[in-house]
Write an enzyme that holds these catalytic residues in place. Sequence first.
Site, PDB file in Angstrom:
ATOM      1  N   ASP A 202       8.620 -28.438 -11.285  1.00  0.00           N
ATOM      2  CA  ASP A 202       8.900 -28.366 -12.378  1.00  0.00           C
ATOM      3  C   ASP A 202       8.890 -30.166 -13.703  1.00  0.00           C
ATOM      4  O   ASP A 202       8.499 -30.880 -11.961  1.00  0.00           O
ATOM      5  CB  ASP A 202       9.867 -27.230 -13.444  1.00  0.00           C
ATOM      6  N   HIS A 276       4.565 -27.974 -17.020  1.00  0.00           N
ATOM      7  CA  HIS A 276       5.172 -27.808 -16.636  1.00  0.00           C
ATOM      8  C   HIS A 276       5.075 -28.900 -14.905  1.00  0.00           C
ATOM      9  O   HIS A 276       6.259 -29.134 -14.110  1.00  0.00           O
ATOM     10  CB  HIS A 276       5.975 -26.617 -15.535  1.00  0.00           C
ATOM     11  N   GLU A 354       3.305 -21.839 -21.093  1.00  0.00           N
ATOM     12  CA  GLU A 354       4.182 -21.989 -21.226  1.00  0.00           C
ATOM     13  C   GLU A 354       3.043 -23.847 -21.712  1.00  0.00           C
ATOM     14  O   GLU A 354       4.055 -25.234 -21.362  1.00  0.00           O
ATOM     15  CB  GLU A 354       5.313 -22.681 -21.424  1.00  0.00           C
TER      16      GLU A 354
HETATM   17  C1  ACM Z   1       8.278 -18.501 -18.241  1.00  0.00           C
HETATM   18  O1  ACM Z   1       9.909 -18.283 -18.109  1.00  0.00           O
HETATM   19  N1  ACM Z   1       8.506 -19.564 -18.754  1.00  0.00           N
HETATM   20  C2  ACM Z   1       7.751 -17.947 -16.847  1.00  0.00           C
END
Ligand code: ACM
Length: 637
Positions: A202, A276, A354
């Site tokens: 991440d 991420h 995201e």
């Molecule tokens: C997530 O909670 N962004 C998969």
Amino acid sequence: MKKLFGWILACLFSQWIFAQSATTGVSIIPEPVSVTQHAGNFILPRDVSISVPEGAQMKEIVMVLHSRFSVPTGGEVTLKHQGTATITLKLNSKFEDLIGKEGYHLTVSPHNIVITANEPAGLFYGVQSLLQLFPDQIQANQLQKGVKWEAPCVAITDYPRFGWRGLMFDVARHFFTKEQVEAYIDQMVRYKFNLLHLHLTDDEGWRIQIKGLPRLTDVGAWNVKKVGYFGTFAPPAPDAPRNYGGFYTQEDIKEIVKYAQDRFVNILPEIDVPGHSLAAVVSYPDLSCTPGADKYQVRSGERIMDWSHGAPPIALVDNTLCPANEKVYEFLDKVITQVAQLFPFPYIHLGGDECPKNFWEKSDAVKALMKREGLTNMEQVQSYFEKRVEKIVESKGKKFMGWDEILEGGLAPDAVVMSWRGMAGGIAAAKMGHDVVMSPTTYAYLDYMQGDPAIEPHVYATLRLKKAYEFEPVPDSVEPKYILGGQANLWTEQVYNMRHAEYMTWPRAFAISEDLWSPKASKNWDNFVGRVQDQFGRLDVENVKYAPSIYDPIINASVGPDSSIVVEMETEIKGLDIYYSFDNSFPDQFYPKYTEPVVMPSDASFMKVITYRDGKPIGRMMTVPVTELQAKAKHSD
Ligand code: ACM
């Protein structure tokens, strides 16, 4: 013979008695498919013989039986591989369809215990249920004196509803050591979870050694230690030591995989791309579309996204891999090749959630890619990326899985979808004939608060145990065969240590384990919370932390006459009394007891509140600022 006759009579009679009192003394999570209790108890002899089939897969089962029936009890355990014994484990010679690969039969009689299963996993789960029939101290790692080592006589037949019963552990936001991951596995298998999803990469860290890409772990695994409310930290000074974090060597990964396999747990690795990905970009800035990425740093909890416009977020630094750069696909090929070799599980999770698009919008390379491929929006650009990544994953003999954002712009042909933004993505994917794992925020997010913000460590959302227990992974509108199962996710932005990871996991993971293992028809909240409280005793013995939030009141407020604030309270479980004060003193059972909505005195600064059960305090003392009650009232308007 006379004795046997007497026992049969006693059994017949007792079954009649216990049919009326359900499963007195039997308190197992997840609730087994069928439990018949008989009169009487098995009394553990000092010396216990166990008979277990031979085979490498039996090693952990033997270890568990050996340690549990000797360390806390002070008894002797002898092992044999044939015939019967005090505790006999047997593999069926013919596969019994009813119980499948993970089911078992468990019979506890006054003088012996028998567990049968088709496969070792079933025997392992039979042993987990058996241990829950003994007193809590059976989990102790020291000799326990004065305990009656008894288990009620039962006949249990049990098997899971779903094959995918997972927990996700985010080891990227905060790093957790190999030993901590193994401890987490030890805890989850007691409740028959069989899958650990490791979120390995991440913005805050890259946690897995990839040979030939040393900067991922030399640079990408380290940030600046900060504590407080993650996400709001000041950016670290340029010269602040970057020594907080860590990673797993490939040897560590092999050990974790083996440790999990020995306990019948698969590990699902997640490499979260194309969003991420700041740790990867900082390690290899060429992976970015954005000039100046070589100045970026691995995130230490400072703000890097603007969520004020909803999803996808606006990135303040470009934490994405460039979909228009061939080097990205070469990089991912290298990473996925090694991940595929290290993890035997057939699936690899490639994230996809995201992903901000604002830097892609500015990139000439992305614009050229769009023109070349006929892509008309950024969702299609991400879909192009996902389809290429799917091909890489499949070229390594693995199945490609991603979060439900991978549906946007067109789903890759064989992708498996993990539905997190509610159930909708999972439903859409199942309707298109894709396999799905349900892990919706609504029921299964273990990073959310478990109770009122006035008492819980602050996170932006709440998920109570009762709601987690309502999780139904198969919506009416989809064909059940596409739902592989479900899982609960522990994101660790706000989780700095193992004790807190446990606190966030338990008891909600009890609910998830039951949602995924037990028959839908057996759901019963009151019965479940009774068993949850029994398990608390076990976790106490094991020194595993859990949230006692079910004992704290649910507090609501609304605007009453003359703009007053009216406070309403209830409890998640029955049988609790709520006492409160507005005068800043600590309420106890001699204070006003809550029986109906209360008008808050206009000059109050705090409400203090506590619950009692049977005249004894059981909830935590809560101090609720009036500003919070006002905010709740405003929200309820
Ligand atoms: C997530 O909670 N962004 C998969």
